[in-house]
Write an enzyme that holds these catalytic residues in place. Structure first.
Site, PDB file in Angstrom:
ATOM      1  N   CYS A   1       0.834  -1.205   0.000  1.00 35.03           N
ATOM      2  CA  CYS A   1       0.000   0.000   0.000  1.00 35.03           C
ATOM      3  C   CYS A   1       0.871   1.260   0.000  1.00 35.03           C
ATOM      4  CB  CYS A   1      -0.904  -0.049   1.236  1.00 35.03           C
ATOM      5  SG  CYS A   1      -1.764   1.488   1.617  1.00 35.03           S
TER       6      CYS A   1
ATOM      7  N   CYS B   1       0.111   3.730   2.804  1.00 32.45           N
ATOM      8  CA  CYS B   1       0.584   3.165   4.077  1.00 32.45           C
ATOM      9  C   CYS B   1       2.077   3.419   4.237  1.00 32.45           C
ATOM     10  CB  CYS B   1       0.327   1.663   4.136  1.00 32.45           C
ATOM     11  SG  CYS B   1      -1.405   1.175   4.045  1.00 32.45           S
TER      12      CYS B   1
END
Length: 145
Positions: free
Chosen positions: A68, A71
């Site tokens: 991600c 993230c």
């Protein structure tokens, strides 16, 4: 004055710290590691459950995944927030790929998602990457003074 229960992120030992003692200098009675190190620990299933259910210190969980982009972009901000919020709040990370049953139990539909727990109960949640200052403000606005 009451004691604080702090769960060690290394061994899972539950430690009782007197309120007047600095939690920043506290060490685990089981393994000897520092209880707060100024960075979020990446935890798995049993450790996650123990942190949330046994700690008297509020726990902020960053649910993330290695693939991600947002993230990864938020990781340094989350690290910085840990240095500011500990020892009043425990910051941990939960890899949603490696811990899919927990992510499903938490109802995670997008990442990064941060969930703030207090006394074993979810107090607040938010999705999307944030800078460190915004993470700190968000946490403080959801905890009693």
């Amino acid at each position: 004055m009451s004691d604080h229960l702090v769960v060690c992120t290394h061994c899972g030992g539950v430690n009782r710290l007197p309120e007047q003692r600095s939690a920043l200098s506290g060490k685990c009675g089981k393994c000897g590691n520092k209880l707060f190190e100024g960075h979020p620990a990446d935890v798995g299933g049993d450790q996650f459950d123990k942190q949330v259910s046994r700690s008297s210190v509020p726990v902020l969980v960053d649910v993330w995944a290695p693939w991600c982009g947002p993230c990864q972009a938020m990781a340094p901000a989350y690290e910085s927030a840990a240095r500011e919020l500990e020892p009043n709040v425990r910051l941990i990370k939960l890899n949603s790929d490696a811990n899919q049953p927990i992510a499903a139990r938490l109802g995670i539909s997008g990442i990064p998602t941060m969930i703030l727990f207090e006394n074993g109960r979810e107090r607040a949640r938010t999705s999307g990457a944030m800078p460190a200052g915004e993470i700190v403000r968000w946490v403080r606005q959801h905890l009693p003074a």
